[in-house]
Design an enzyme around this catalytic site. Structure first.
Site, short mmCIF file in Angstrom:
data_model
loop_
_atom_site.label_atom_id
_atom_site.label_comp_id
_atom_site.label_asym_id
_atom_site.label_seq_id
_atom_site.Cartn_x
_atom_site.Cartn_y
_atom_site.Cartn_z
N ASN A 1 -10.05 -0.02 -0.12
CA ASN A 1 -8.40 -0.05 -0.09
C ASN A 1 -7.91 -0.63 -1.47
O ASN A 1 -7.96 -1.53 -1.71
CB ASN A 1 -7.99 -0.80 1.08
CG ASN A 1 -6.48 -0.90 1.14
OD1 ASN A 1 -5.82 -0.26 0.28
ND2 ASN A 1 -6.04 -1.45 2.19
N HIS B 1 -3.58 7.21 2.94
CA HIS B 1 -3.78 5.85 2.31
C HIS B 1 -5.15 5.47 2.89
O HIS B 1 -5.55 5.99 4.07
CB HIS B 1 -2.93 4.75 2.86
CG HIS B 1 -3.25 3.56 2.36
ND1 HIS B 1 -3.63 3.29 1.09
CD2 HIS B 1 -3.28 2.52 2.91
CE1 HIS B 1 -3.86 2.00 0.85
NE2 HIS B 1 -3.68 1.59 2.39
N CYS C 1 0.87 -1.26 -0.08
CA CYS C 1 0.01 -0.07 -0.22
C CYS C 1 0.67 1.26 -0.05
O CYS C 1 0.35 2.28 -0.22
CB CYS C 1 -1.05 -0.27 1.34
SG CYS C 1 -1.81 -1.33 1.12
N1 ACO Z 1 -18.34 -8.91 8.47
C1 ACO Z 1 -18.61 -9.54 9.59
N2 ACO Z 1 -17.74 -9.98 10.69
C2 ACO Z 1 -16.38 -9.87 10.34
C3 ACO Z 1 -16.09 -9.40 8.98
C4 ACO Z 1 -17.04 -8.85 7.89
N3 ACO Z 1 -16.56 -8.62 6.76
N4 ACO Z 1 -14.61 -9.51 8.87
C5 ACO Z 1 -14.20 -9.80 10.29
N5 ACO Z 1 -15.41 -10.10 11.16
C6 ACO Z 1 -15.56 -10.34 12.31
C7 ACO Z 1 -14.52 -11.09 12.77
O1 ACO Z 1 -14.56 -12.67 12.71
C8 ACO Z 1 -14.41 -11.05 14.40
O2 ACO Z 1 -15.34 -11.93 14.77
P1 ACO Z 1 -15.20 -12.75 16.38
O3 ACO Z 1 -14.93 -11.46 17.37
O4 ACO Z 1 -16.10 -13.45 16.55
O5 ACO Z 1 -13.63 -13.43 16.17
C9 ACO Z 1 -15.07 -9.55 14.49
O6 ACO Z 1 -15.49 -9.30 12.96
C10 ACO Z 1 -13.90 -8.43 14.81
O7 ACO Z 1 -12.72 -8.53 13.81
P2 ACO Z 1 -11.49 -7.72 14.02
O8 ACO Z 1 -10.65 -8.15 13.05
O9 ACO Z 1 -10.97 -7.48 15.57
O10 ACO Z 1 -12.22 -6.35 13.57
P3 ACO Z 1 -11.57 -4.90 13.51
O11 ACO Z 1 -12.41 -4.02 14.28
O12 ACO Z 1 -9.98 -4.99 13.45
O13 ACO Z 1 -11.82 -4.46 11.93
C11 ACO Z 1 -10.30 -4.61 9.92
C12 ACO Z 1 -10.97 -5.44 10.88
C13 ACO Z 1 -11.35 -3.59 9.25
C14 ACO Z 1 -9.51 -5.51 9.05
C15 ACO Z 1 -9.33 -3.75 10.71
O14 ACO Z 1 -8.64 -4.33 11.79
C16 ACO Z 1 -8.19 -3.01 9.53
O15 ACO Z 1 -8.81 -2.16 8.88
N6 ACO Z 1 -6.93 -3.46 9.97
C17 ACO Z 1 -6.01 -2.52 9.09
C18 ACO Z 1 -5.84 -2.75 7.45
C19 ACO Z 1 -4.76 -2.10 7.09
O16 ACO Z 1 -4.49 -1.00 7.34
N7 ACO Z 1 -3.99 -2.90 6.31
C20 ACO Z 1 -2.82 -2.14 5.72
C21 ACO Z 1 -2.75 -2.01 4.06
S1 ACO Z 1 -3.30 -3.48 3.26
C22 ACO Z 1 -1.92 -3.90 2.36
O17 ACO Z 1 -0.81 -3.31 2.40
C23 ACO Z 1 -2.26 -4.80 1.22
#
Ligand code: ACO
Length: 324
Positions: free
Chosen positions: A281, A251, A113
Site C-alpha cells: 500500500n 487503490h 490514500c
Molecule cells: N503477521 C501475522 N499475524 C498478524 C499480522 C502479521 N503481520 N498482523 C496481524 N496479525 C494477527 C492479528 O494479531 C490477529 O491475531 P489474533 O486473532 O490472535 O488477535 C490476526 O492476525 C487477525 O488480525 P485481523 O486484523 O483480523 O486480520 P485481517 O484479516 O483483518 O487483515 C489487514 C488485516 C490486512 C490489516 C486488513 O484488515 C486490511 O487490509 N484492512 C484495511 C486496510 C486499508 O484499506 N486501509 C486503508 C488505507 S491505509 C491509509 O489510509 C494510510
C-alpha cells in the site's frame, strides 16, 4: 463544454525491495500470512535521505515526457501526499523548484490514500474552468518513514513510490466525473496521532508515535462498503451500466478489498490493474502508479473507459471515471 484529459502518465519506485521473507526476520509474521490476508509479496523502500519529492520528481518528468511536454509548460501542480518532505513549504512548491519553473500555483493536498483522487478532482476543475492548461497531478509517499517497524499489524502493509499524470484541456472527455467523500467521525480507526498543533509527546515506551495506527478489520469492512457505494454513485452519475467499464484501477491496499470491488462490478480480475503484490500500500501513490503501469504495459489503451477508486484515512474515499 470543456473537459480535462490525461495527456501522459508516469511513475517511479525506489530501488530497494523489501520482501516478505525479510520482514519475517523483523517482526513476528510469515510470508504466508501477509500473502493470504493482503496479497502483498514485496514493497519498495526509499533509500536513506531519499524524500517524497525526490520520488515525485522522477514520476513527474516521466509523465511530462509521455505527454510530449516540458516542465516549462506546467501551469498548476496539485500534490497529494501524507508524508511531505517538510511541514512547509508544501511538496508542490518543492517540486516546482525542482522542475526549475516559477510562479504557477502549487498545492499540497492531504487525504491519505485518497490523496491522488482528491488532487485529480481539484486539478480537473482548474482545467475545466480554463484556469490551467497543463496541470501536473502527483501522488507520492515515503510511508516507510511513518511506520512502527515493531508493529506487525502495520509494518507489513506499506511501501514507497510516486505516480503522476498531466492534465490538459480537451473538447472531448477526458475525465467524465469525480466523486469525493470524507467521514471524519471514524478518525480513531486509522490515523497518525501526532502533529504540529497537538504536539509530539512521547508515549509510555519513550517513543514519539509518528506511526500509522490502524484497526485493520474495522477499516476493511468500511472500505469495502464505501467503495461499493462509490462505484454505484459513479455509474449512476454517468448513466452507465457496469458492463461499460473497461478497466478498474483501484487503490492497492489489500487484494481482498480489490476483489470485492471487482466482484461488485462483475469484472474479471484480468480487467483490474493489480500492483499490490509488488508495491504494497503506497497510499496516495498507488492509483497513479497502477495507472502508469497499466498504460505502459499496453493494457490500458486510448479511448477505453477507466474507473479509478481509493479509500483511506480520514476516512476519505473517492472515484474518477475517465475516458482515456
Ligand atoms: N503477521 C501475522 N499475524 C498478524 C499480522 C502479521 N503481520 N498482523 C496481524 N496479525 C494477527 C492479528 O494479531 C490477529 O491475531 P489474533 O486473532 O490472535 O488477535 C490476526 O492476525 C487477525 O488480525 P485481523 O486484523 O483480523 O486480520 P485481517 O484479516 O483483518 O487483515 C489487514 C488485516 C490486512 C490489516 C486488513 O484488515 C486490511 O487490509 N484492512 C484495511 C486496510 C486499508 O484499506 N486501509 C486503508 C488505507 S491505509 C491509509 O489510509 C494510510
Amino acid at each position: 463544454m470543456k473537459y480535462s484529459r490525461i495527456a501522459g502518465t508516469g511513475s517511479y519506485l525506489p530501488e530497494r525491495i523489501l520482501t516478505n521473507a525479510e520482514l519475517e526476520t523483523m517482526v513476528d509474521t510469515t510470508d504466508e500470512w501477509i500473502k493470504s490476508r493482503t496479497g502483498i509479496e514485496r514493497r519498495h523502500i526509499a533509500a536513506p535521505g531519499q524524500t517524497t519529492v525526490d520520488l515525485a520528481e522522477q514520476a513527474a518528468r516521466r509523465a511530462l515526457d509521455a505527454a510530449g511536454l516540458t516542465p516549462q509548460d506546467v501551469d498548476l501542480i496539485v500534490f497529494g501526499t501524507t508524508t511531505p518532505d517538510l511541514i512547509f513549504p508544501n511538496c508542490g512548491a518543492l517540486l516546482q523548484a525542482r522542475l526549475g519553473i516559477h510562479g504557477c500555483p502549487a498545492l499540497g493536498l492531504e487525504a491519505a490514500c485518497s490523496g491522488f483522487i482528491f488532487a485529480l478532482s481539484v486539478a480537473d476543475k482548474f482545467v475545466r474552468m480554463g484556469e490551467a492548461k497543463c496541470a501536473l497531478v502527483i501522488g507520492a509517499e515515503t510511508l516507510s518513514r511513518m511506520l512502527d517497524w515493531t508493529d506487525r499489524n502495520t509494518a507489513v502493509l506499506f511501501g514507497d513510490g510516486a505516480g503522476a499524470v498531466v492534465l490538459q484541456p480537451s473538447d472531448e472527455p477526458g475525465i467524465l466525473s469525480t466523486h469525493l467523500h470524507t467521514e471524519g467521525s471514524h478518525q480513531d480507526l486509522l490515523n497518525c496521532p501526532v502533529g504540529v498543533s497537538r504536539g509530539f509527546a512521547p508515549e509510555a515506551d519513550g517513543r514519539v508515535p509518528l506511526f500509522i495506527r490502524m484497526a485493520g478489520a474495522e477499516v476493511f469492512k468500511i472500505a469495502v462498503r464505501s467503495l461499493g457505494s462509490i462505484v454505484d454513485e459513479t455509474l449512476a452519475a454517468n448513466n452507465l451500466d457496469k458492463s461499460a467499464i473497461d478497466w478498474l484501477i483501484p487503490h492497492q491496499a489489500n487484494l481482498r478489498i480489490i476483489q470485492a470491488t471487482a466482484k461488485k462490478l462483475e469484472m474479471p480480475m484480468e480487467r483490474v490493474i493489480l500492483t499490490v503484490q509488488d508495491h504494497g500500500n503506497t497510499s496516495a501513490a498507488s492509483v497513479p502508479m497502477a495507472f502508469d503501469i497499466g498504460v505502459r504495459s499496453g493494457r490500458v489503451k486510448r479511448g477505453e473507459l477507466v474507473l479509478l477508486e481509493a479509500f483511506g484515512g480520514g476516512f476519505t474515499w473517492g472515484s474518477a471515471l475517465i475516458r482515456f
